[in-house]
Design an enzyme around this catalytic site. Structure first.
Site, PDB file in Angstrom:
ATOM      1  NE  ARG F  87      -3.827  -2.318   0.227  1.00 40.70           N
ATOM      2  CZ  ARG F  87      -3.575  -3.599  -0.066  1.00 40.70           C
ATOM      3  NH1 ARG F  87      -2.381  -3.985  -0.487  1.00 40.70           N
ATOM      4  NH2 ARG F  87      -4.532  -4.506   0.048  1.00 40.70           N
ATOM      5  CD  GLU F  90      -2.596   0.664  -4.738  1.00 43.71           C
ATOM      6  OE1 GLU F  90      -2.732  -0.494  -5.153  1.00 43.71           O
ATOM      7  OE2 GLU F  90      -3.453   1.216  -4.008  1.00 43.71           O
ATOM      8  CB  SER F 113      17.750  14.433   0.935  1.00 45.35           C
ATOM      9  OG  SER F 113      18.742  13.497   1.304  1.00 45.35           O
TER      10      SER F 113
END
Lengths: 146, 146, 146, 146, 146, 146, 146, 146, 146, 146
Positions: F87, F90, F113
């Site tokens: 998740r 995604e 960064s």
């Protein structure tokens, strides 16, 4: 004319004429799997075969020339997704080591050629459900020892 | 006993007895490709077949049990590297679309089953070089429309 | 007309008519998942179904012909990225070995067919949040022993 | 005790006791798919469920603890090779876009949860061949707009 | 109008108007990340949001309709190559197991939803160098036990 | 002692002591995500931090040394399979281009960064369901022009 | 004008003017690697640099705008096939662990920035064969501990 | 003794002696990158260099032999995951086409050798943050025309 | 004119003139493999060679320029699918470690250059079947020690 | 004894005896590439060759048996990383289409066999640097037309 254009021209003519692959193969006196594979750009015809096919489908010389030109063979995804072709792949992978063991015991160390090779697809009627019978027939090639 | 250990036990016993796969298959009354595939953990035997095989090779009950247990089938690399198996793969991929086209014309939309499926490997002698003939025989399954 | 063009023509007509997939399915007397899958080039219709669909959407004969032509099925990436389809994939992969174990205990060695197969999507209202219920219904195919 | 050792311990005890997954699930009062998935390290049990399972199979506390510990879920190859699991994958990929289209029309933009999710495997007897019926039941989750 | 064309139309209008994403978001009363993601075809707007956006950018109804249509979400390469997105990926992969361990200890077994989910990007001024602060805010979803 | 052995030793001691990651972090005066990541071999501690951790968990000098040794960072599969980590992945991929667009508009050309970087996981109680809030806080690095 | 069109426009103008990359770089007062990378859509110029380049090559404002717009950086295949770039890749992979070990011993735990980074390509004449000398010069970034 | 065992033996001895790679390199009169790469199984030493290294670290003849044996060079994942090595990879891929263009303009068609190749890592102190300077120095090899 | 257009122009002219690659190579006084590789965008010609080729095939200056421009070399799939090229790949992979072992024993540590490299294809008549003889001839490059 | 153990046994004996591959090949009266490939598990020997090799190296019957058993050929990564083998791969891929075009013009449609195949590695002294000359010699196999 490249091989994609050649295949498209043949498919269009085939649909217009309403001919099946087996009819086209019969018209040129060759087997159905081989004839179809030439039309899909996976084999090359001799001049007379290419001319016969183009006459059957009323296609011009450019198609006949393309049918005689060795193609760059390419099949896309290394694992096929179409369910029919996947089942062939799956059977090859599931039974591959068994086939290998049996060939080595029957013939010695070597392979079945995929070049000096013939292939047939048959329909066998069966009351429990018709069966597809595919025959792969390749020359045994023993490994050279040098 | 998992399937890798089962295969290893069978191979060791087979080598000690000096039996070929075809002899083992004959001893249990089944075909060579199927018998070999069970021993490689790619199919399951019924109890009587497993017992017959273990008697033939003098193997114990743990092997017979493993032969009856459905395996997780797995073939490693999705593209085979062994030249013998690669030739089978190559022929499948080169001729797959042709076989698909012919099956659809002969049978309609559907596939050849890889489950209700039989496979044979034969040696056909030929003065130009013996030939390997592989027969794939699967039930045609039409797509359900619902 | 290839299958991509067929799908595009259907989607355009569907949007213009303002019809839902379930309405189109009802109009041809078939189920929604199957009807949608034919329109996406993943299944083939019989002639009467294809004609009914083309009448419903005021599409011409070329679409009806394409709907009856077996497609080369292809789904792109082997791991889906769209979140809705990924959840289906994830559930398949997380629970696949459990489903396999249960099918083998209930049915013996074999598989659930994805060809003799039906699929339904339902909405079940629930005060804690409505639920999607997907039913996969496939014939059990026992492995052939030969 | 990691999850691989936990699974191995459960499988050994299960085989020795001669219990089916459905019997184990019944003994702890939970469903078969979920119970099996916990044993395969794909879900976690509550303490009382883990204890009941360990009593049923005469396993010690280390197994019960592992059953309550969230696992790192992992299924190996992204495309499954076992034919039974591949058919589930194939059906997911072939029908995924159709299921997506229908869910969006029935529910709006969102997904079926694979977390607030239940799954069942049933056997439906049929004179033409018994059928496997798999039910996927997940909460609809609408996309947040913020 | 598909989602690629929709995105292109929005980007062209945005550049012509000289508006920043944050200004567009403010004009429709929604957050910047969500508004931008809709324009990139990764989320769907409600009708009033889509209309407000099209008014702001002087775009026509086809864009508004596309903004309300659930897209097939797709991000190309599974490992991103653009350095900015790669850093997000790297941080996710390096710290993923740590975040997982902490969520399980704070919440129990479950996940952070990526659907009931909000995301913010802020600039925090700092004399040693300004900082990017990204907030991921998702509902905790406990695994169902059934 | 390599980093896998170090992690295993810490996990064993942590379970025996019954300490949560947050308690361990507090004991050494550092944040939970960073402390956990060091224990998983994804960051290095200074000597005093490593010593404090080893005192807290009653571990020996070899662990303290390993905690100070820069590891070869590696996360296995490039696409995570565990649902919680997936998740995060995604969300990163769906919203990555939007986050990139907003950072460029707020800061100019450059990146966030992942080295001069801090990360927090918080639990926010909510009557509709508690929420996971993850904060990614990294220094903006403008591209050098030379 | 997207970045592919921008690159094409620059290459065409460069060939027509017969200018080398080093001459173009000199004309805008920047280094050759950086200037070339901007023209290949891998970095962004400031307004004055973009204008100077467009004057040098007689290109219009659209190119200057594109040169200032942050691109989505993408390099295609993850393993390069061009022999010159492959050699750089090979050297990076062969010597990467050695470079990492030396940087950690010289600087502590951290990385060489690829953002605050400069790169030069020089030709060093040598009677045994001229040498290519590439200098990579990046700021050391220590890992944050928080 | 294979190369993995050789590397492990050298690392253990190096840690016990408390020597840095640069000190070991100095002891055998060779450069640090090359010396380290030999110890990581990525290059081979001549007999006198191997002996000097084994004396420095009090290692036996088996290590000296392994250091002189050409290894099978292998770096695992084709895209590195460790952040330090990834940054080198990213810089190679981002600037690869620019470096290629400049080398062709300076030298003609050919490549920089990765075999007749030297590499250095230096620390350059800088008040804004110390810099890592890596020098790649390879012979230019023009393509043969035959 | 890019290299794909260049190759297409050469192939068209070659077919119209009815010339074989060996005839074209002879016309420009170079070897067949090298000449063909230039025409396929895999090597660059000197001006006089490019001019001679364009005269032979009656092609214009744009083709001659492209033939002198270093191409980005790219061969598509990393594992070739065309059976002829696959056999070359297979032989390389099967015998690669043997060739490596022999080269190290004959020459010491180093490689065969693929840049200072020549290649020939010959037909050797043989009553058992003609043979293809391919000669790879590359300069030995010893690894630099520095 | 599997093939990995066989290779290890041969390498140990070879090092102890201080024999080069060419000496071993000469002792059994076969060529060096083929002899080495058998020892690496890539080809099978006849009984007399296996016995001669085992006598030369003072190895027992188990090695001789393994040398006669057809191996599962496998080469690991599909793209080789070792620089020496990569150069062979690169030359194959760069020149593959050229070699294919020349073979088709010289022989017609077909391939070079990798089974009825011989390979040699030679050292050719040259004042500008010694050269590696590799000869690939395979039977031409024309495609069957059926």
């Amino acid at each position: 004319m490249n091989h994609e254009m050649m295949t498209a021209a043949i498919l269009t003519a085939k649909n217009e004429k309403g001919l099946a692959w087996e009819q086209i193969a019969e018209a040129i006196g060759m087997s159905p799997v081989w004839t179809t594979s030439c039309c899909f750009g996976m084999n090359t015809m001799l001049e007379e075969q290419a001319k016969a096919l183009c006459e059957t489908l009323a296609l011009d010389q450019a198609v006949a020339t393309a049918l005689q030109t060795p193609p760059s063979k390419h099949w896309g995804d290394s694992v096929p997704q179409d369910p029919l072709i996947y089942r062939l792949y799956e059977a090859t992978m599931i039974y591959g080591p068994s086939v290998k063991a049996l060939i080595h015991e029957k013939f010695g160390d070597g392979i079945m050629s995929a070049i000096d090779y013939k292939m047939y697809v048959d329909k066998v009627e069966d009351p429990k459900g018709d069966r597809v019978v595919i025959t792969m027939d390749g020359k045994f090639l023993p490994y050279k020892r040098w």
